[in-house]
Write a protein that holds these residues in place. Structure first.
Motif, short mmCIF file in Angstrom:
data_model
loop_
_atom_site.label_atom_id
_atom_site.label_comp_id
_atom_site.label_asym_id
_atom_site.label_seq_id
_atom_site.Cartn_x
_atom_site.Cartn_y
_atom_site.Cartn_z
N UNK A 94 0.13 -0.82 0.10
CA UNK A 94 -0.31 -0.33 -0.01
C UNK A 94 1.17 1.36 0.47
N UNK A 95 1.50 1.61 0.90
CA UNK A 95 3.37 2.41 1.02
C UNK A 95 2.13 3.64 1.63
N UNK A 96 0.42 4.16 1.20
CA UNK A 96 0.03 4.99 1.47
C UNK A 96 -1.12 5.50 2.58
N UNK A 97 -0.86 3.49 3.61
CA UNK A 97 -1.57 3.78 4.74
C UNK A 97 -2.06 4.33 5.58
N UNK A 98 -3.06 4.97 5.62
CA UNK A 98 -3.19 6.01 6.94
C UNK A 98 -4.78 6.07 7.13
N UNK A 99 -5.01 7.57 8.18
CA UNK A 99 -6.72 7.59 8.65
C UNK A 99 -7.24 7.20 7.32
N UNK A 100 -6.94 8.41 6.96
CA UNK A 100 -7.75 8.49 5.59
C UNK A 100 -8.26 7.62 4.49
N UNK A 101 -7.68 6.81 4.26
CA UNK A 101 -7.68 5.77 3.01
C UNK A 101 -8.14 4.36 3.54
N UNK A 102 -7.89 4.48 4.87
CA UNK A 102 -9.28 3.42 5.98
C UNK A 102 -10.18 3.49 5.92
N UNK A 103 -11.23 2.84 5.09
CA UNK A 103 -13.04 3.73 5.07
C UNK A 103 -13.65 2.36 5.80
#
Length: 822
Positions: free
Chosen positions: A93-102
């Protein structure tokens, strides 16, 4: 963490890095834009489907950038499920963050933007870093930003691995447990120190557990301290006993079985006893049960424009108004459950059924843009293809109406009879060992349909190379000829994420339509093909044939690229799709009719010009109306006797002739090449003899069939009431009276034409004039092509010669003798 609520479609935008102007690659061609590279890599993301991942549907290369659609312990488990599935596909993923966990409306986790790192070549094709600094692992921050144009770096850093995502997940879980405020105002270096020493801070774990009063919190903090920051992989974490109480709540994900594989496919097809009960609920949202890619496709047909939506809302993520799909809310429920039988459905008809019936008669380009019509066609083909090959005949039947663009790749595979475990066969072919053809393939690919963004991408070139090489390696008796790349292009475009299916379709297509065209010495095959084509021009349009022959503009000068590539070298892909939708329903002689139809669209210009002007005309072929071409090709095919296009070098008869399309098609007949040979069949003819004849020959069995001599019924007639075929016996009156074909007319050769080849006026030739436009079969003792040639010279269309002459018919007992006059 953000809930998806009832949203089904999302989008985000980004810019690709710009390349320097006026710079070419090592091959002398302009560099491929980074946006095209991203578009090519993106395609594989559409196949990565998992309950824990937001499914990618489409990517659009716009003027302003790229557009994409798209209890704590349980959250940790579900995120790890998604990460593990990505890892199996070679992605992180490399862009895992609270923004991208839906989270969807049922509370299930779905990871967004999981393909950004992959499609941008690990960030090389964009000017921004992939990932959020607050969640990046220490080694990622340590390596700093990198761009290929940056001269300060000797080489690119190694791509991130699965453990990078595990670190990001640890930070995310810690925030969920401790609250984001704890880390919100700490800079990156201090934040890293805090997290790295977290494993020694037992007091923090204890305080958090007491504060939340939850055993799960202790378990999560244990995961963070023991596993996450010690860098375990997602697969290792999922196997830890801490998840034993959670894993039992989930059913392991199993990818649906593909259409062409060795695995058994099954579906729940049970219908209620009363079929009318199936769709009683008028409030049922049937559209929501369809796949997201189908719904998105229909939304685009309805005028949906994602870039416009984003621009109007001035936001990055938006929810395009799926609810505004025109008319779909009024589609009756039974349309979503079509019956797969030949009989008419007993279900009540949709309110718009009359409109749909009228839509079928509209031009194809309009039908393909009609949202409701496409919805019904997509659902029908989806059901038929899931029942393939059991419902193969119905696939043929519906394909004669039209093929929905969304399912064209699978529909073509069905029409070509693809079956079995194609993936295993494709994987068994050596596509890596260098071969002499590699150089030519490398030269041809950058010139093949490169106006298309998908095929011009680096991923497109890689797939092109692999499929072409697989075909060359697996056909050692054939060779690579220029044009093979053009043949491959439609199959690769439609099956971009399934190289095995593209290869299988190409391998089935070539022997059917281009048998032995790719021999090392194919001159005899090509020359025979062009000669038959020349006869077809004379058969259907003698005036045009006479003119082209007079100025020396023979098919050798323009038609080889047509037939060697089945028109893919001369038409863009969108026209090839419509042309091949019909071509795949026809037999190996149908391309001749397409060629004649193209010439007839250019007829006026060809007749008005000489050799040089015609050469210039075909060096840059004018715009061709493909729908008209298809329509006229079918008409030409209907008027062409099956044996008229016989070729000695065509594909030999199959052991078990499959005449499926002959049984179901209304305007196509079975391939003469596949029919069992008898004493009445056409005989092979030397190429020099074939070239000497202007008109084609037909077999005795074809004549018998067309005249229905073996049947009790009347002769075949046109709508005007005249027979479709007229047999012209050119023997002497005496020979004619000893025995002739019933219904034939006698025009002795010596009485028909004058010294200059003009048609003489007599009662018999007057009768012949009345049948102008019908199929004229010239019958004589032996093969005499001069009479047929004279008819062509005076512009009689549809003239052919009986192969073997009257002698072929004598053993049949079908010759009649006139009763004596009293």
């Amino acid at each position: 963490m953000r809930p998806l609520k009832d949203a089904q479609l999302g989008a985000f935008t980004f810019f690709a890095s710009a390349l320097p102007h006026d710079v070419c690659g090592s091959n002398g061609l302009p560099l491929t834009p980074n946006s095209i590279k991203i578009l090519g890599r993106f395609q594989i993301l559409k196949t990565v489907t998992h309950p824990r991942l937001c499914q990618y549907v489409d990517i659009s290369r716009g003027k302003h950038g790229m557009l994409l659609r798209r209890k704590v312990l349980q959250i940790a488990y579900e995120v790890l499920e998604g990460l593990e599935f990505m890892n199996k596909h070679g992605m992180v993923h490399r862009a895992l963050s609270a923004h991208n966990v839906l989270m969807d409306c049922k509370g299930n986790v779905k990871l967004a933007k999981f393909g950004l790192y992959h499609m941008t070549d690990h960030g090389a094709d964009v000017d921004f870093p992939i990932g959020y600094p607050s969640y990046l692992a220490p080694e990622v921050i340590a390596q700093g930003s990198f761009h290929p144009s940056d001269s300060s770096h000797d080489e690119a850093p190694l791509p991130s691995g699965p453990k990078t995502d595990v670190w990001s997940l640890g930070v995310l879980l810690f925030e969920l447990c401790a609250g984001r405020r704890l880390l919100q105002n700490i800079d990156i270096s201090e934040r890293l120190k805090f997290i790295l020493t977290l494993g020694c801070m037992d007091d923090i774990v204890t305080v958090l557990a007491e504060e939340h009063g939850c055993l799960d919190t202790i378990k999560v903090m244990t995961i963070i301290c023991v596993y996450v920051f010690s860098r375990a992989t997602p697969a290792e974490l999922l196997g830890d006993p801490v998840f034993d109480g959670v894993s039992c709540l989930y059913t392991p994900f199993q990818k649906p079985v593909s259409l062409f594989s060795s695995s058994l496919r099954c579906a729940h097809l049970e219908l209620p006893e009363d079929i009318s009960d199936l769709c009683k609920d008028d409030d049922e949202d049937y559209l929501s049960e369809r796949a997201i890619d189908e719904v998105y496709h229909l939304w685009c047909l309805a005028g949906g424009d994602l870039e416009k939506e984003l621009t109007n809302k001035e936001i990055i993520q938006s929810k395009p108004p799926i609810c505004t799909l025109p008319k779909l809310k009024d589609v009756a429920g039974e349309a979503y459950y079509p019956l797969l039988e030949d009989e008419q459905s007993s279900l009540p008809q949709s309110n718009s059924s009359n409109e749909l019936s009228a839509t079928v008669t509209l031009p194809l380009i309009i039908r393909e843009r009609d949202t409701e019509y496409q919805l019904i066609r997509i659902i029908l083909f989806d059901r038929l293809l899931k029942a393939y090959p059991y419902k193969k005949n119905l696939v043929w039947k519906e394909a004669r109406v039209d093929i929905p663009p969304l399912v064209r790749g699978l529909a073509w595979a069905g029409l070509l009879g693809i079956e079995g475990d194609i993936q295993a066969k494709y994987e068994s072919i050596d596509k890596d060992t260098p071969i002499p053809t590699d150089r030519q393939i490398e030269v041809d690919i950058p010139r093949c349909h490169q106006y298309d963004e998908l095929l011009s991408s680096p991923q497109g070139h890689i797939k092109f190379r692999r499929v072409l090489k697989a075909w060359v390696v697996s056909h050692p008796d054939l060779v690579y000829w220029q044009g093979l790349d053009s043949l491959c292009a439609p199959f690769l475009y439609l099956n971009f994420n399934n190289e095995a299916l593209a290869y299988a379709c190409m391998s089935a297509f070539i022997p059917k339509y281009l048998y032995n065209f790719f021999l090392k010495d194919n001159s005899h095959v090509i020359q025979e093909y062009l000669t038959v084509f020349s006869q077809m021009i004379a058969f259907h349009d003698p005036e045009l044939s006479n003119h082209l022959n007079e100025i020396g503009f023979i098919p050798d000068l323009y038609a080889i690229p047509w037939f060697l590539t089945m028109f893919t070298h001369v038409f863009p892909l969108h026209k090839i799709f419509h042309l091949w939708d019909t071509l795949l329903l026809g037999n190996s002689s149908f391309p001749f009719c397409i060629g004649v139809a193209i010439l007839q669209q250019l007829r006026d210009r060809l007749l008005a010009n000489g050799f040089n002007e015609c050469i210039l005309l075909f060096s840059d072929l004018p715009e061709i109306d493909i729908e008209r071409c298809v329509r006229e090709s079918i008409t030409l095919f209907c008027w062409t006797p099956k044996s008229a296009t016989y070729r000695q070098h065509a594909q030999p008869p199959k052991a078990a002739c499959d005449n499926g399309f002959g049984k179901t098609a209304t305007y196509y007949s079975s391939d003469y090449q596949d029919m069992p040979k008898t004493d009445l069949s056409r005989e092979p003819l030397a190429l020099c003899d074939l070239k000497a004849e202007v008109s084609p020959r037909i077999s005795a069995e074809d004549l018998i069939d067309l005249c229905e001599l073996s049947l009790a019924g009347p002769a075949k007639r046109t709508k005007a009431g005249k027979p479709k075929i007229i047999a012209v016996d050119i023997r002497s009156v005496e020979d004619f009276s000893r025995g002739h074909i019933s219904g034939s007319i006698n025009i002795p050769f010596s009485t028909a034409f004058g010294p200059d080849g003009e048609l003489l006026q007599c009662p018999a030739t007057g009768v012949l004039q009345n049948y102008r436009g019908r199929v004229i079969v010239v019958i004589s003792h032996a093969i005499k092509s001069a009479f047929a040639s004279h008819l062509v010279k005076v512009n009689f269309p549809r003239v052919c010669i009986l192969d073997g002459g009257i002698n072929k018919l004598k053993p049949t007992g079908l010759l009649t003798v006139p009763s004596p006059q009293i």
